[in-house]
Design a protein around this motif. Structure first.
Motif: not given
Length: 268
Positions: A109, A139, A167, A234-242
């Motif tokens: 993340g 990572w 994982h 913008q880092p997001l919860e769960g390792g996502s980003f946008q």
């Protein structure tokens, strides 16, 4: 470091060697981000409250407090013998040779670091801004202790004997370590080394890099009331980003009032 046989050598440096490398870097102006051993010399450790602190400011020789903090960091990871992420029970040796096909990585993340600020960013007049917090990718690296030498077919052939499941909590893959790299550089390097230049995934990765740009925080326009809007990952919860829109030039305060999105300003 790699060699001509495609294997990786992990060699542990002594505290004296680490301190010597760090002092030489400071004396000769070597950028620690370009030197893996210098990143090792500037360790980040866990404090007793679970937060992170920079150990590069500590004494060259670890103090009792530092050793206790490091022990606590191990505890925070867990101490179950069945936990594949427990460094005490499951951390892979860093002095062994591992075949390149035996190794794997896992993206954990993104996060924002304001302790090591970098120059960059831009404002509505396209002039460079001041110091900005930086986005990083975290990572993890693993090795497969059950690797039988099948190279590509070990995991991707017909009825492959190996499984890429590092994982999973039930995985038998063994953790080598957890690392960080600048966010943009991480995606850039992964795209270069995973896919061929004409692969669909590589083309998508390049498009994503162009979309996000390599700026840490930059002005993109104004909101409905004429206030400056800034953009960054913008880092997001769960390792996502946008890509997100922010109200400040450090890109820390997310703007939740505007009806605009980054796509309204990104170059088509």
């Amino acid at each position: 470091s790699g060699n001509r046989h495609g294997r990786t050598t992990w060699t542990k440096m002594t505290d004296e060697e680490l301190n010597s490398a760090r002092e030489r870097a400071e004396r000769e102006g070597i950028d620690e981000r370009e030197h893996a051993w210098l990143r090792r010399a500037h360790l980040t450790g866990a404090t007793t409250d679970g937060t992170l602190r920079d150990l590069s400011k500590a004494h060259p020789s670890p103090s009792r407090e530092d050793e206790e903090a490091e022990d606590q960091g191990r505890i925070l990871w867990g101490n179950n013998d069945n936990d594949p992420y427990d460094p005490v029970a499951s951390l892979a040796s860093n002095v062994e040779y591992y075949d390149k096909w035996q190794q794997a990585y896992r993206f954990l993340g993104g996060f924002i670091d304001c302790d090591r600020q970098v120059g960059g960013g831009s404002h509505d007049n396209n002039q460079g801004g001041g110091q900005h917090c930086s986005r990083w990718m975290m990572w993890a690296a693993y090795i497969d202790p059950n690797y039988s030498g099948g190279e590509y077919d070990e995991y991707f052939g017909d009825n492959p004997p190996g499984t890429l499941d590092c994982h999973s909590p039930d995985s038998e893959w063994v953790l080598i370590g957890v690392y960080r790299q600048e966010f943009y550089q991480y995606i850039e390097q992964i795209s270069k080394h995973l896919w061929a230049i004409d692969d669909y995934e590589y083309i998508v990765a390049l498009a994503g890099l162009e979309y996000m740009t390599d700026d840490e925080c930059f002005g993109v326009g104004y909101d409905e009331n004429g206030n400056q809007l800034y953009a960054s990952v913008q880092p997001l919860e769960g390792g996502s980003f946008q890509m997100g829109l922010y109200s400040d030039e450090q890109c820390l305060v997310l703007n939740t009032k505007t009806g605009y999105t980054y796509d309204d300003f990104a170059e088509k």
